[in-house]
Design a protein around this motif. Structure first.
Motif, PDB file in Angstrom:
ATOM      1  N   GLU A   5       0.848  -1.185   0.000  1.00  0.00           N
ATOM      2  CA  GLU A   5       0.000   0.000   0.000  1.00  0.00           C
ATOM      3  C   GLU A   5       0.885   1.236   0.000  1.00  0.00           C
ATOM      4  O   GLU A   5       1.990   1.230   0.553  1.00  0.00           O
ATOM      5  CB  GLU A   5      -0.914   0.044   1.236  1.00  0.00           C
ATOM      6  CG  GLU A   5      -1.918  -1.084   1.330  1.00  0.00           C
ATOM      7  CD  GLU A   5      -2.804  -0.945   2.559  1.00  0.00           C
ATOM      8  OE1 GLU A   5      -2.839   0.159   3.138  1.00  0.00           O
ATOM      9  OE2 GLU A   5      -3.439  -1.934   2.928  1.00  0.00           O
ATOM     10  N   ALA A   6       0.382   2.298  -0.599  1.00  0.00           N
ATOM     11  CA  ALA A   6       1.046   3.595  -0.560  1.00  0.00           C
ATOM     12  C   ALA A   6      -0.031   4.639  -0.331  1.00  0.00           C
ATOM     13  O   ALA A   6      -1.065   4.620  -0.991  1.00  0.00           O
ATOM     14  CB  ALA A   6       1.796   3.869  -1.860  1.00  0.00           C
ATOM     15  N   SER A   7       0.185   5.528   0.615  1.00  0.00           N
ATOM     16  CA  SER A   7      -0.872   6.484   0.947  1.00  0.00           C
ATOM     17  C   SER A   7      -0.300   7.874   1.184  1.00  0.00           C
ATOM     18  O   SER A   7       0.825   8.032   1.681  1.00  0.00           O
ATOM     19  CB  SER A   7      -1.638   6.036   2.200  1.00  0.00           C
ATOM     20  OG  SER A   7      -0.803   6.076   3.341  1.00  0.00           O
ATOM     21  N   LEU A   8      -1.089   8.861   0.773  1.00  0.00           N
ATOM     22  CA  LEU A   8      -0.815  10.247   1.156  1.00  0.00           C
ATOM     23  C   LEU A   8      -1.408  10.416   2.543  1.00  0.00           C
ATOM     24  O   LEU A   8      -2.620  10.563   2.708  1.00  0.00           O
ATOM     25  CB  LEU A   8      -1.452  11.222   0.158  1.00  0.00           C
ATOM     26  CG  LEU A   8      -1.389  12.702   0.531  1.00  0.00           C
ATOM     27  CD1 LEU A   8       0.052  13.169   0.703  1.00  0.00           C
ATOM     28  CD2 LEU A   8      -2.099  13.537  -0.530  1.00  0.00           C
ATOM     29  N   TRP A   9      -0.554  10.358   3.548  1.00  0.00           N
ATOM     30  CA  TRP A   9      -1.028  10.313   4.927  1.00  0.00           C
ATOM     31  C   TRP A   9      -1.562  11.655   5.399  1.00  0.00           C
ATOM     32  O   TRP A   9      -2.480  11.734   6.199  1.00  0.00           O
ATOM     33  CB  TRP A   9       0.106   9.843   5.832  1.00  0.00           C
ATOM     34  CG  TRP A   9      -0.292   9.686   7.251  1.00  0.00           C
ATOM     35  CD1 TRP A   9       0.213  10.341   8.332  1.00  0.00           C
ATOM     36  CD2 TRP A   9      -1.296   8.803   7.770  1.00  0.00           C
ATOM     37  NE1 TRP A   9      -0.408   9.930   9.475  1.00  0.00           N
ATOM     38  CE2 TRP A   9      -1.337   8.988   9.155  1.00  0.00           C
ATOM     39  CE3 TRP A   9      -2.165   7.889   7.175  1.00  0.00           C
ATOM     40  CZ2 TRP A   9      -2.226   8.285   9.959  1.00  0.00           C
ATOM     41  CZ3 TRP A   9      -3.043   7.186   7.983  1.00  0.00           C
ATOM     42  CH2 TRP A   9      -3.053   7.391   9.356  1.00  0.00           C
ATOM     43  N   GLY A  10      -1.010  12.748   4.889  1.00  0.00           N
ATOM     44  CA  GLY A  10      -1.493  14.058   5.303  1.00  0.00           C
ATOM     45  C   GLY A  10      -0.515  15.141   4.894  1.00  0.00           C
ATOM     46  O   GLY A  10       0.470  14.904   4.192  1.00  0.00           O
ATOM     47  N   PHE A  11      -0.816  16.352   5.359  1.00  0.00           N
ATOM     48  CA  PHE A  11       0.029  17.509   5.087  1.00  0.00           C
ATOM     49  C   PHE A  11       0.434  18.156   6.410  1.00  0.00           C
ATOM     50  O   PHE A  11      -0.298  18.087   7.393  1.00  0.00           O
ATOM     51  CB  PHE A  11      -0.709  18.543   4.222  1.00  0.00           C
ATOM     52  CG  PHE A  11      -1.048  18.059   2.849  1.00  0.00           C
ATOM     53  CD1 PHE A  11      -2.325  17.611   2.553  1.00  0.00           C
ATOM     54  CD2 PHE A  11      -0.095  18.050   1.843  1.00  0.00           C
ATOM     55  CE1 PHE A  11      -2.649  17.161   1.280  1.00  0.00           C
ATOM     56  CE2 PHE A  11      -0.409  17.611   0.569  1.00  0.00           C
ATOM     57  CZ  PHE A  11      -1.684  17.163   0.290  1.00  0.00           C
ATOM     58  N   GLU A  12       1.578  18.798   6.395  1.00  0.00           N
ATOM     59  CA  GLU A  12       2.071  19.494   7.574  1.00  0.00           C
ATOM     60  C   GLU A  12       2.585  20.875   7.186  1.00  0.00           C
ATOM     61  O   GLU A  12       2.883  21.140   6.024  1.00  0.00           O
ATOM     62  CB  GLU A  12       3.203  18.712   8.243  1.00  0.00           C
ATOM     63  CG  GLU A  12       2.780  17.386   8.844  1.00  0.00           C
ATOM     64  CD  GLU A  12       3.925  16.655   9.500  1.00  0.00           C
ATOM     65  OE1 GLU A  12       3.659  15.678  10.226  1.00  0.00           O
ATOM     66  OE2 GLU A  12       5.098  17.059   9.293  1.00  0.00           O
ATOM     67  N   VAL A  13       2.700  21.727   8.188  1.00  0.00           N
ATOM     68  CA  VAL A  13       3.342  23.029   8.035  1.00  0.00           C
ATOM     69  C   VAL A  13       4.686  22.942   8.736  1.00  0.00           C
ATOM     70  O   VAL A  13       4.754  22.567   9.912  1.00  0.00           O
ATOM     71  CB  VAL A  13       2.482  24.149   8.637  1.00  0.00           C
ATOM     72  CG1 VAL A  13       3.174  25.498   8.479  1.00  0.00           C
ATOM     73  CG2 VAL A  13       1.103  24.159   7.997  1.00  0.00           C
ATOM     74  N   SER A  14       5.744  23.238   8.029  1.00  0.00           N
ATOM     75  CA  SER A  14       7.081  23.004   8.573  1.00  0.00           C
ATOM     76  C   SER A  14       7.385  23.870   9.789  1.00  0.00           C
ATOM     77  O   SER A  14       8.100  23.448  10.694  1.00  0.00           O
ATOM     78  CB  SER A  14       8.137  23.230   7.483  1.00  0.00           C
ATOM     79  OG  SER A  14       8.042  24.544   6.959  1.00  0.00           O
ATOM     80  N   ASP A  15       6.870  25.085   9.838  1.00  0.00           N
ATOM     81  CA  ASP A  15       7.134  25.973  10.982  1.00  0.00           C
ATOM     82  C   ASP A  15       5.826  26.672  11.352  1.00  0.00           C
ATOM     83  O   ASP A  15       5.371  27.567  10.651  1.00  0.00           O
ATOM     84  CB  ASP A  15       8.212  27.000  10.632  1.00  0.00           C
ATOM     85  CG  ASP A  15       8.662  27.798  11.852  1.00  0.00           C
ATOM     86  OD1 ASP A  15       8.052  27.642  12.933  1.00  0.00           O
ATOM     87  OD2 ASP A  15       9.637  28.569  11.732  1.00  0.00           O
TER      88      ASP A  15
END
Length: 223
Positions: free
Chosen positions: A123-133
């Motif tokens: 499986e391969a998934s786009l787990w989520g997004f983050e803001v680096s700072d």
């Protein structure tokens, strides 16, 4: 005779909210490698490790650096079934290998999803997004929340005909952070053929960094 007790300080409790919208700049991907064997636990383990190594090598071939990749989990399990007489029978040995990738290049992230599946990821998934700072964003959200709480409190005291004093107590909560992943019991092993590795389009959209503040203000009676 007891001395007169000091009068209690009248107070007002107010809640304020603040949010700041931002476009995330980091994509979080997860790659799952599952391998099983009907009788040999080490055979399942070796197969999972070999497949995970192939996935890692393929990701690095696409330009992923070592700092962007980490191993999240390696778990082994043995599955049994129980018959009507209460006896356990071996079904299979299973090994799960989980990799996580963080990248700022969303075009690269889209290529990595297809590439990992092509070389043996289950499986391969786009787990989520983050803001680096998020530090400055959180400070802005907190400031908005405190001002909101004060505006609410000032509206209340104007209607009540009293004056708002200084804040006596404050509680703060922040939101807009990440979650956790879950494990699937069912899975398939997929291997793509040549030319079957499309780059997935990835759009992060907007994310809100939020703050909630609870403030207890002193009240000053007019006159």
């Amino acid at each position: 005779m007891l001395p007169d007790a000091e009068p209690c300080q009248p107070t007002l409790f107010a809640t304020g909210y603040g949010t700041v919208s931002v476009t995330p700049d980091v994509a979080v991907l997860r790659f799952y490698v599952y391998r099983t064997h009907p009788t040999n636990h080490m055979a399942a383990y070796r197969a999972a490790v070999d497949a995970a190594q192939q996935v890692v090598a393929a990701l690095k071939d696409e330009g992923l650096d070592d700092d962007s990749l980490r191993t999240v989990d390696i778990e082994t399990d043995t599955r049994y079934r129980t018959d009507r007489q209460g006896r356990r029978h071996l079904i299979e040995h299973e090994v799960r290998y989980v990799l996580e990738v963080r990248v700022r290049d969303f075009e690269l992230a889209g290529r990595l999803l297809g590439r990992a599946l092509a070389v043996g990821a289950s499986e391969a998934s786009l787990w989520g997004f983050e803001v680096s700072d998020v530090r400055e964003l959180e400070l802005r959200a907190v400031e908005q929340a405190v001002l909101h709480a004060r505006e609410r409190a000032e509206a209340a005291v104007r209607a009540a005909g009293v004056r708002l004093g200084p804040p006596l107590r404050m509680n703060l909560r922040l939101s807009g952070r990440g979650g956790r992943y879950g494990y699937r019991d069912s899975f398939v092993v997929y291997s793509a053929g040549p030319g079957e590795e499309p780059s997935a389009p990835i759009s992060p959209g907007q994310r809100e960094i939020g703050a909630e503040v609870e403030v207890t203000f002193a009240l000053e009676m007019n006159g």
